[in-house]
Design a protein around this motif. Structure first.
Motif, short mmCIF file in Angstrom:
data_model
loop_
_atom_site.label_atom_id
_atom_site.label_comp_id
_atom_site.label_asym_id
_atom_site.label_seq_id
_atom_site.Cartn_x
_atom_site.Cartn_y
_atom_site.Cartn_z
N GLY A 167 0.94 -1.03 -0.14
CA GLY A 167 -0.12 0.10 0.00
C GLY A 167 0.85 1.27 0.15
O GLY A 167 0.48 2.25 -0.79
N LEU A 168 1.66 1.01 0.69
CA LEU A 168 2.80 2.23 1.11
C LEU A 168 3.40 2.54 -0.47
O LEU A 168 3.40 3.86 -1.16
CB LEU A 168 3.75 2.31 1.98
N HIS A 169 3.88 1.56 -1.19
CA HIS A 169 4.81 1.74 -2.28
C HIS A 169 3.74 1.90 -3.62
O HIS A 169 4.00 2.89 -4.33
CB HIS A 169 5.44 0.55 -2.60
N TYR A 170 2.75 1.40 -3.64
CA TYR A 170 1.96 1.49 -5.03
C TYR A 170 0.66 2.36 -4.88
O TYR A 170 0.39 2.82 -5.89
CB TYR A 170 1.61 -0.03 -5.32
N LEU A 171 0.19 2.55 -3.71
CA LEU A 171 -0.83 3.40 -3.68
C LEU A 171 -0.59 4.93 -2.95
O LEU A 171 -1.09 5.90 -3.45
CB LEU A 171 -2.00 2.94 -2.51
N GLU A 172 0.50 4.94 -1.94
CA GLU A 172 0.95 6.03 -1.59
C GLU A 172 2.00 6.57 -2.03
O GLU A 172 2.57 7.77 -1.65
CB GLU A 172 1.00 6.02 0.12
N ASP A 173 2.85 5.97 -3.20
CA ASP A 173 3.90 6.32 -3.83
C ASP A 173 5.08 6.65 -3.01
O ASP A 173 5.92 7.74 -2.93
CB ASP A 173 3.49 7.64 -4.87
N PHE A 174 5.25 5.93 -1.74
CA PHE A 174 6.65 5.75 -1.17
C PHE A 174 7.54 5.21 -1.91
O PHE A 174 7.40 4.08 -2.42
CB PHE A 174 6.33 5.26 0.23
N ASP A 175 8.80 5.67 -1.98
CA ASP A 175 9.89 4.81 -2.68
C ASP A 175 10.64 4.12 -1.35
O ASP A 175 10.03 4.00 -0.42
CB ASP A 175 11.02 5.91 -3.28
N LEU A 176 11.49 3.24 -1.89
CA LEU A 176 12.22 2.18 -1.11
C LEU A 176 12.60 2.92 0.26
O LEU A 176 12.44 2.37 1.41
CB LEU A 176 13.05 1.32 -1.90
#
Length: 215
Positions: A167-176
């Protein structure tokens, strides 16, 4: 947010100290927002809550899994943000820092419930990476997630830490790097969780595509 009124008075008392650390160059939007909150602006704090509450709800919801507790933990999160904001030095983005506060708040709740160890074992458990095709890439994954195609069962097959990271990576656009700052997990562990999630999604999409062809 009536519980925050007392914290406002405390923050006003720190204005002089905060002013000494204010950068000489023009403030960006987040810096201006933080400055306004420290100066006692309730509308500015309401804006901060409105901007970041969805991401915080995602973090808390994935970790705790109890909707009845989410509202209380969200309020606890933003109360902690309010009290600690004068210490924030923009060494990360504001949203990353706030998300870390939400993560810590949820972790403290799990600690009180004696579930912290269970969460951390699941979150830190390394996944064995495969070779070759990794399944749908980020673009396909993001499109499928946002479209909600056949994903309910697929996401339920993921562990709670995997659902949080996805969710953080793909929906909230957080990078690694941002996910690493929020969760404290090693970069390789984060990558392995994302790999596992892509594999599950690939299997789900293939299964539904095949079923469609048979109809």
């Amino acid at each position: 947010m009536s519980l925050l009124r007392g914290a406002l008075a405390a923050l006003r008392g720190r204005q002089d100290a905060a002013a000494a650390t204010t950068p000489a160059e023009p403030l960006d939007a987040d810096q201006a927002l933080v400055r306004a909150i420290i100066d006692g602006s309730q509308p500015a704090f309401a804006q901060l809550v409105e901007t970041h509450q969805r991401t915080c709800a995602h973090v808390i919801g994935r970790m705790v899994g109890d909707r009845d507790q989410m509202a209380d933990l969200l309020q606890e999160t933003f109360l902690a943000v309010f009290r600690q904001l004068h210490r924030f030095r923009f060494e990360s983005s504001l949203r990353t820092w706030i998300s870390r506060v939400a993560y810590t708040t949820a972790l403290q709740y799990l600690r009180r419930r004696r579930l912290e160890t269970q969460w951390m074992v699941a979150a830190q458990a390394p996944e064995e990476l495969g070779v070759g095709d990794e399944g749908p890439g980020p673009a396909e994954f993001s499109e499928a997630l946002q479209a909600g195609r056949h994903l309910g069962a697929a996401l339920e097959r993921l562990s709670a830490p995997q659902r949080l990271i996805v969710g953080l990576h793909y929906l909230e656009d957080f990078d690694l790097a941002e996910i690493e700052q929020v969760t404290g997990l090693a970069r390789g562990t984060i990558k392995s969780h994302l790999y596992r999630a892509r594999q599950v999604l690939k299997q789900d999409l293939v299964r539904h595509a095949t079923a469609g062809e048979l109809l």
